[in-house]
Design a protein around this motif. Structure first.
Motif, PDB file in Angstrom:
ATOM      1  N   ALA A   1      -7.504  36.806  -9.368  1.00  0.00           N
ATOM      2  CA  ALA A   1      -8.440  37.670  -8.480  1.00  0.00           C
ATOM      3  C   ALA A   1      -7.511  39.227  -8.750  1.00  0.00           C
ATOM      4  O   ALA A   1      -8.290  40.188  -9.055  1.00  0.00           O
ATOM      5  N   VAL A   2      -6.181  39.136  -8.625  1.00  0.00           N
ATOM      6  CA  VAL A   2      -5.514  40.284  -8.490  1.00  0.00           C
ATOM      7  C   VAL A   2      -5.507  40.810  -9.768  1.00  0.00           C
ATOM      8  O   VAL A   2      -5.697  42.124 -10.165  1.00  0.00           O
ATOM      9  N   GLU A   3      -5.313  40.066 -10.834  1.00  0.00           N
ATOM     10  CA  GLU A   3      -5.294  40.647 -12.303  1.00  0.00           C
ATOM     11  C   GLU A   3      -6.618  41.056 -12.627  1.00  0.00           C
ATOM     12  O   GLU A   3      -6.964  42.333 -13.362  1.00  0.00           O
ATOM     13  N   PHE A   4      -7.828  40.347 -12.241  1.00  0.00           N
ATOM     14  CA  PHE A   4      -9.155  40.876 -12.501  1.00  0.00           C
ATOM     15  C   PHE A   4      -9.302  42.361 -12.069  1.00  0.00           C
ATOM     16  O   PHE A   4      -9.995  43.009 -12.483  1.00  0.00           O
ATOM     17  N   VAL A   5      -8.955  42.515 -10.766  1.00  0.00           N
ATOM     18  CA  VAL A   5      -9.165  43.604  -9.996  1.00  0.00           C
ATOM     19  C   VAL A   5      -8.221  44.564 -10.650  1.00  0.00           C
ATOM     20  O   VAL A   5      -8.723  45.818 -10.920  1.00  0.00           O
ATOM     21  N   LEU A   6      -7.138  44.472 -11.268  1.00  0.00           N
ATOM     22  CA  LEU A   6      -6.481  45.428 -11.791  1.00  0.00           C
ATOM     23  C   LEU A   6      -7.011  46.184 -13.022  1.00  0.00           C
ATOM     24  O   LEU A   6      -7.043  47.202 -13.419  1.00  0.00           O
ATOM     25  N   VAL A   7      -7.445  44.928 -13.923  1.00  0.00           N
ATOM     26  CA  VAL A   7      -8.254  45.365 -15.247  1.00  0.00           C
ATOM     27  C   VAL A   7      -9.447  45.955 -14.878  1.00  0.00           C
ATOM     28  O   VAL A   7      -9.879  47.018 -15.435  1.00  0.00           O
ATOM     29  N   SER A   8     -10.077  45.484 -13.918  1.00  0.00           N
ATOM     30  CA  SER A   8     -11.420  46.146 -13.354  1.00  0.00           C
ATOM     31  C   SER A   8     -11.244  47.591 -13.042  1.00  0.00           C
ATOM     32  O   SER A   8     -12.064  48.669 -13.305  1.00  0.00           O
ATOM     33  N   LEU A   9     -10.165  47.903 -12.230  1.00  0.00           N
ATOM     34  CA  LEU A   9      -9.968  49.249 -11.722  1.00  0.00           C
ATOM     35  C   LEU A   9      -9.651  50.325 -12.876  1.00  0.00           C
ATOM     36  O   LEU A   9      -9.917  51.349 -12.959  1.00  0.00           O
ATOM     37  N   ALA A  10      -8.739  49.517 -13.996  1.00  0.00           N
ATOM     38  CA  ALA A  10      -8.690  50.548 -15.192  1.00  0.00           C
ATOM     39  C   ALA A  10      -9.921  50.764 -15.821  1.00  0.00           C
ATOM     40  O   ALA A  10     -10.063  52.134 -16.348  1.00  0.00           O
TER      41      ALA A  10
ATOM     42  N   ALA B   1     -21.199  58.740 -15.839  1.00  0.00           N
ATOM     43  CA  ALA B   1     -20.563  57.631 -15.257  1.00  0.00           C
ATOM     44  C   ALA B   1     -21.111  56.310 -15.811  1.00  0.00           C
ATOM     45  O   ALA B   1     -20.433  55.277 -15.754  1.00  0.00           O
ATOM     46  N   ASN B   2     -22.431  56.273 -15.598  1.00  0.00           N
ATOM     47  CA  ASN B   2     -23.216  54.977 -15.682  1.00  0.00           C
ATOM     48  C   ASN B   2     -23.718  54.369 -17.048  1.00  0.00           C
ATOM     49  O   ASN B   2     -24.171  53.528 -17.369  1.00  0.00           O
ATOM     50  N   VAL B   3     -23.484  55.413 -18.071  1.00  0.00           N
ATOM     51  CA  VAL B   3     -23.749  55.111 -19.521  1.00  0.00           C
ATOM     52  C   VAL B   3     -22.631  55.152 -20.459  1.00  0.00           C
ATOM     53  O   VAL B   3     -21.925  54.210 -20.597  1.00  0.00           O
ATOM     54  N   VAL B   4     -21.803  56.397 -20.525  1.00  0.00           N
ATOM     55  CA  VAL B   4     -20.862  56.390 -21.397  1.00  0.00           C
ATOM     56  C   VAL B   4     -19.574  55.920 -20.599  1.00  0.00           C
ATOM     57  O   VAL B   4     -18.836  55.170 -21.292  1.00  0.00           O
ATOM     58  N   GLY B   5     -19.260  56.254 -19.604  1.00  0.00           N
ATOM     59  CA  GLY B   5     -18.058  55.632 -18.764  1.00  0.00           C
ATOM     60  C   GLY B   5     -18.373  54.087 -18.654  1.00  0.00           C
ATOM     61  O   GLY B   5     -17.236  53.251 -18.877  1.00  0.00           O
ATOM     62  N   LEU B   6     -19.199  53.636 -18.209  1.00  0.00           N
ATOM     63  CA  LEU B   6     -19.396  51.923 -17.989  1.00  0.00           C
ATOM     64  C   LEU B   6     -19.456  51.296 -19.460  1.00  0.00           C
ATOM     65  O   LEU B   6     -18.806  50.440 -19.702  1.00  0.00           O
ATOM     66  N   ALA B   7     -19.848  52.104 -20.233  1.00  0.00           N
ATOM     67  CA  ALA B   7     -19.871  51.327 -21.880  1.00  0.00           C
ATOM     68  C   ALA B   7     -18.348  51.203 -22.000  1.00  0.00           C
ATOM     69  O   ALA B   7     -17.855  50.168 -22.774  1.00  0.00           O
ATOM     70  N   LEU B   8     -17.728  52.346 -22.047  1.00  0.00           N
ATOM     71  CA  LEU B   8     -16.334  52.456 -22.540  1.00  0.00           C
ATOM     72  C   LEU B   8     -15.400  51.522 -21.558  1.00  0.00           C
ATOM     73  O   LEU B   8     -14.621  50.724 -21.937  1.00  0.00           O
ATOM     74  N   GLY B   9     -15.755  51.582 -20.436  1.00  0.00           N
ATOM     75  CA  GLY B   9     -15.050  50.458 -19.473  1.00  0.00           C
ATOM     76  C   GLY B   9     -15.096  49.153 -19.797  1.00  0.00           C
ATOM     77  O   GLY B   9     -14.367  48.338 -19.684  1.00  0.00           O
ATOM     78  N   ALA B  10     -16.728  48.808 -19.886  1.00  0.00           N
ATOM     79  CA  ALA B  10     -16.902  47.392 -20.400  1.00  0.00           C
ATOM     80  C   ALA B  10     -16.152  46.832 -21.418  1.00  0.00           C
ATOM     81  O   ALA B  10     -15.900  45.690 -21.563  1.00  0.00           O
ATOM     82  N   ALA B  11     -16.202  47.566 -22.563  1.00  0.00           N
ATOM     83  CA  ALA B  11     -15.435  47.202 -23.790  1.00  0.00           C
ATOM     84  C   ALA B  11     -14.092  46.842 -23.562  1.00  0.00           C
ATOM     85  O   ALA B  11     -13.470  45.756 -23.884  1.00  0.00           O
ATOM     86  N   PHE B  12     -13.214  47.670 -22.603  1.00  0.00           N
ATOM     87  CA  PHE B  12     -12.026  47.729 -22.453  1.00  0.00           C
ATOM     88  C   PHE B  12     -11.730  46.266 -21.552  1.00  0.00           C
ATOM     89  O   PHE B  12     -10.916  45.463 -21.899  1.00  0.00           O
ATOM     90  N   ARG B  13     -12.654  46.348 -20.616  1.00  0.00           N
ATOM     91  CA  ARG B  13     -12.561  45.047 -19.663  1.00  0.00           C
ATOM     92  C   ARG B  13     -12.856  43.709 -20.471  1.00  0.00           C
ATOM     93  O   ARG B  13     -11.930  42.766 -20.387  1.00  0.00           O
TER      94      ARG B  13
END
Length: 158
Positions: free
Chosen positions: A82-91, A119-131
């Motif tokens: 959970a801690v690792e998941f949260v850290l990656v999710s926060l990033a 936030a919800n198209v560009v940011g989340l798409a880039l963040g999702a790929a990273f995660r």
């Protein structure tokens, strides 16, 4: 289809489904907050709203990804996972917040539509790929010593 590519395909599809549900939660909370108590008129309102909506989505996504996407490789050490998941999710969330900050404060696109696109198209798409890459290669990696093996229904029976 080979077993590794079959697993990757299933994980990617499930990740998209779980992430889609998290995205809906994120967008709904973000828009509710920015339409009410954290509008653009409030100093830092959109950023605070995004931080809150992202936090709620992280919790929902951890439950969904642990239960469905990475069920074969979830960890027995739930707290560490959970801690690792949260850290990656926060990033990953920081990527979305960074896109919003650049759009809103640097480029001057301050409409609700612009905030949502940033936030919800560009940011989340880039963040999702990273995660996805980091969840799969680190948090839920089958190479981790504390990965929980999948047991058949017969093995689980008392």
């Amino acid at each position: 289809m080979s077993a590794p590519s079959g697993r990757l395909s299933r994980q990617a599809a499930t990740f998209v489904a779980v992430g889609g549900a998290g995205w809906l939660l994120d967008v709904a909370v973000f828009n509710l907050l920015t339409a009410t108590v954290l509008s653009s008129d409030v100093e830092g309102g959109p950023i605070v709203a995004k931080a809150i909506s992202t936090t709620l989505a992280i919790i929902a996504n951890w439950i969904g990804n642990r239960t469905f996407t990475f069920r074969e490789t979830r960890r027995t050490d739930v707290v560490r996972e959970a801690v690792e998941f949260v850290l990656v999710s926060l990033a990953g969330g920081a990527i979305a917040i960074g896109c919003l900050a650049v759009s809103h404060y640097v480029l001057g696109f301050t409409s609700r539509l612009a905030d949502n696109i940033a936030a919800n198209v560009v940011g989340l798409a880039l963040g999702a790929a990273f995660r996805f890459v980091v969840y799969r290669s680190w948090v839920f990696s089958p190479r981790r010593a504390s990965a929980e093996p999948v047991r058949s229904v017969v093995e689980r029976a008392p």
